[in-house]
Design a protein around this motif. Structure first.
Motif, short mmCIF file in Angstrom:
data_model
loop_
_atom_site.label_atom_id
_atom_site.label_comp_id
_atom_site.label_asym_id
_atom_site.label_seq_id
_atom_site.Cartn_x
_atom_site.Cartn_y
_atom_site.Cartn_z
N HIS A 88 -0.77 11.27 -10.72
CA HIS A 88 -1.63 10.54 -11.46
C HIS A 88 -2.98 10.56 -10.52
CE1 HIS A 88 -2.60 7.11 -8.64
NE2 HIS A 88 -1.30 7.41 -8.08
N ASP A 99 -3.62 8.90 -2.72
CA ASP A 99 -3.30 8.81 -3.60
C ASP A 99 -3.77 8.36 -5.46
OD1 ASP A 99 -2.96 4.84 -4.75
OD2 ASP A 99 -1.86 6.72 -5.13
N GLY A 100 -2.28 9.56 -5.97
CA GLY A 100 -2.35 10.48 -6.63
C GLY A 100 -2.45 11.74 -6.75
N GLU A 133 -2.53 5.04 -14.10
CA GLU A 133 -1.58 4.53 -13.37
C GLU A 133 -1.90 3.23 -12.71
OE1 GLU A 133 -1.03 4.61 -9.83
OE2 GLU A 133 1.06 3.64 -9.29
N GLU A 134 -2.92 3.51 -11.47
CA GLU A 134 -3.66 2.55 -11.04
C GLU A 134 -3.51 0.63 -11.97
OE1 GLU A 134 -3.39 3.76 -6.99
OE2 GLU A 134 -3.59 2.36 -8.32
N HIS A 199 4.50 11.67 -3.86
CA HIS A 199 3.24 10.56 -2.94
C HIS A 199 2.59 10.15 -1.53
CE1 HIS A 199 0.60 7.32 -3.81
NE2 HIS A 199 0.52 7.62 -4.89
N HIS A 362 4.66 2.81 -8.41
CA HIS A 362 4.64 4.71 -8.92
C HIS A 362 5.04 4.48 -10.01
CE1 HIS A 362 3.94 5.51 -5.28
NE2 HIS A 362 4.38 4.48 -4.69
MN MN Z 1 -0.65 6.48 -6.54
#
Ligand code: MN
Ligand code: HGY
Ligand code: MN
Length: 414
Positions: A88, A99-100, A133-134, A199, A362
């Motif tokens: 993401h 993160d992503g 995603e978050e 990730h 995830h």
């Molecule tokens: Mn993530």
């Protein structure tokens, strides 16, 4: 005619790819990055990915749920039983750089490595970017993958509202999507034979194990709830202390009780990271307070029991302050064990990589209920995530992309 190594550009490094987006969505107030779905920053990141995919002559499309697909299909075979990797681009408020985006950049870098090596893939390879995603803008984690999988009612999803009162349908429509198209996408699901997400590790496991890459085993079950505490709004100066029904006072005691409940339950985690008093004036006793609860535990039944315990205690605490409470579930994700066969296949391809569970959610966790899914994690020396302190050294980022290329090579039937 399969490509020859000379046909393709030299592989991009993950670090170089991430450097290109280092200034997109920086948050001067919070630090780190704030890249909510369909915000200007996230749209710029989408454009960045699409530009790279197009430059690599991939077939690029954004589907009716807002998922971006970039296909490498040298044999021209039907898009069936494909190997897909991706992640993401949206972030939490004040999130880290990896993160992503690390998973998306690593997918591009791994593809570059496979093509440089002249891979004769027997199956299509897809690179995917999943929206929201978050769940930071519309409240539901992994909204894009849940919609594709049919794991959320599209009508409910369309009606989700952000802090500015904009619905998900309106935000999607502004991005050129038709909200009536949101929902389970059999065609998209049928194309995916295997999904592997790389990730950043959001903990210290790999640091302590002294390895750059791990194979994922499971995703900790997690959920999020909104707790509304209602009291009596009033004047800070004219209202005597004994005449108050102050939801902020109740909220303070409730947040401490939440911590105590989680501490008393082995392996449980409970967090209140967001609290909004209404109206939110310095000289105003709030009329209501909304706080959001994130609870996680390996056993979904225990998660439910912890939330029920918290709800009971919150109601009792609120009542002593003359306030009332109302708890609303926003999103719940069960604990997921990744496909054992795929997990072992990834492990065999990466014999030095330890096995690692994750406490973070995830898209791979969502897809795991629908198709063989696995994860790779890349070392984060700080062990910190959802924070500007999240970090991946360049060497580990390259090790991750090379590990991803290694497992993709095997899955693509080289
Ligand atoms: Mn993530
Ligand atoms: O909240 C999570 O665990 C993930 O980062 N969305
Ligand atoms: Mn995250």
């Amino acid at each position: 005619m399969p490509e020859q190594p000379s046909d393709v550009a030299p592989p991009s490094s993950v670090a170089a790819l991430l450097e290109e987006i280092v200034d997109i969505g920086t948050d001067q107030t919070r630090g780190g990055y704030s890249r909510p779905v369909y915000s200007g920053a996230e749209l710029d990141l989408r454009d960045w990915f699409i530009e790279h995919a197009t430059r690599r002559s991939l077939d690029v499309e954004t589907d009716r749920n807002g998922i971006i697909w970039a296909w490498w299909n040298p044999t021209g075979a039907p898009l069936r039983d494909a190997v897909v990797t991706g992640s993401h681009l949206d972030s939490v408020p004040g999130g880290g750089a990896f993160d992503g985006p690390l998973g998306v950049a690593s997918a591009l870098a791994a593809l570059d490595q496979l093509r440089r090596d002249g891979l004769r893939a027997t199956r299509p390879l897809g690179l995917a970017v999943f929206p929201e995603e978050e769940g930071s803008r519309f409240g539901v984690a992994c909204l894009g993958s849940r919609l594709m999988a049919g794991d959320i009612d599209p009508v409910k999803a369309a009606r989700l509202v952000d802090d500015d009162g904009i619905t998900f349908a309106e935000a999607a429509e502004r991005h050129g999507l038709d909200p009536s198209g949101l929902g389970r996408d059999e065609e998209a699901l049928s194309r995916i034979g295997t999904f592997v997400e790389l990730h950043v590790e959001q903990g210290r496991g790999l640091v302590d194990l002294g390895q750059p890459v791990a194979v994922g085993t499971s995703v900790l079950g997690h959920g999020r709830w909104r707790l509304r505490i209602t009291g009596q709004g009033n004047h800070a100066g004219t209202t005597l202390m004994d005449d108050r029904r102050d939801p902020m006072v109740a909220a303070g005691a409730i947040i401490t009780a939440i911590r105590d409940v989680a501490r008393a339950q082995p392996q449980a985690r409970a967090t209140v990271g967001r609290i909004v008093p209404v109206p939110g004036g310095t000289n105003v006793i709030a009329s209501k307070v909304d706080l959001w609860l994130d609870v996680r535990h390996p056993d979904d039944a225990v998660t439910a029991a912890v939330v029920a315990d918290i709800a009971g205690r919150a109601a009792a605490i609120a009542s002593t302050e003359g306030c009332a409470t109302h708890l609303v579930e926003e999103s719940v994700s069960p604990t997921v064990q990744f496909d054992a066969g795929l997990r072992d296949r990834l492990g065999a391809a990466l014999p030095d990589a330890p096995r690692l569970a994750t406490g973070a959610g995830h898209d791979a966790g969502v897809l795991s209920a629908h198709l063989p899914t696995g994860m790779l994690f890349v070392r984060n020396p700080t062990g910190v995530s959802h924070s500007p302190d999240e970090h991946v050294p360049d060497a580990d980022a390259e090790a991750g992309a090379t590990a991803l290329a290694t497992v993709l090579r095997g899955l693509l039937g080289a």
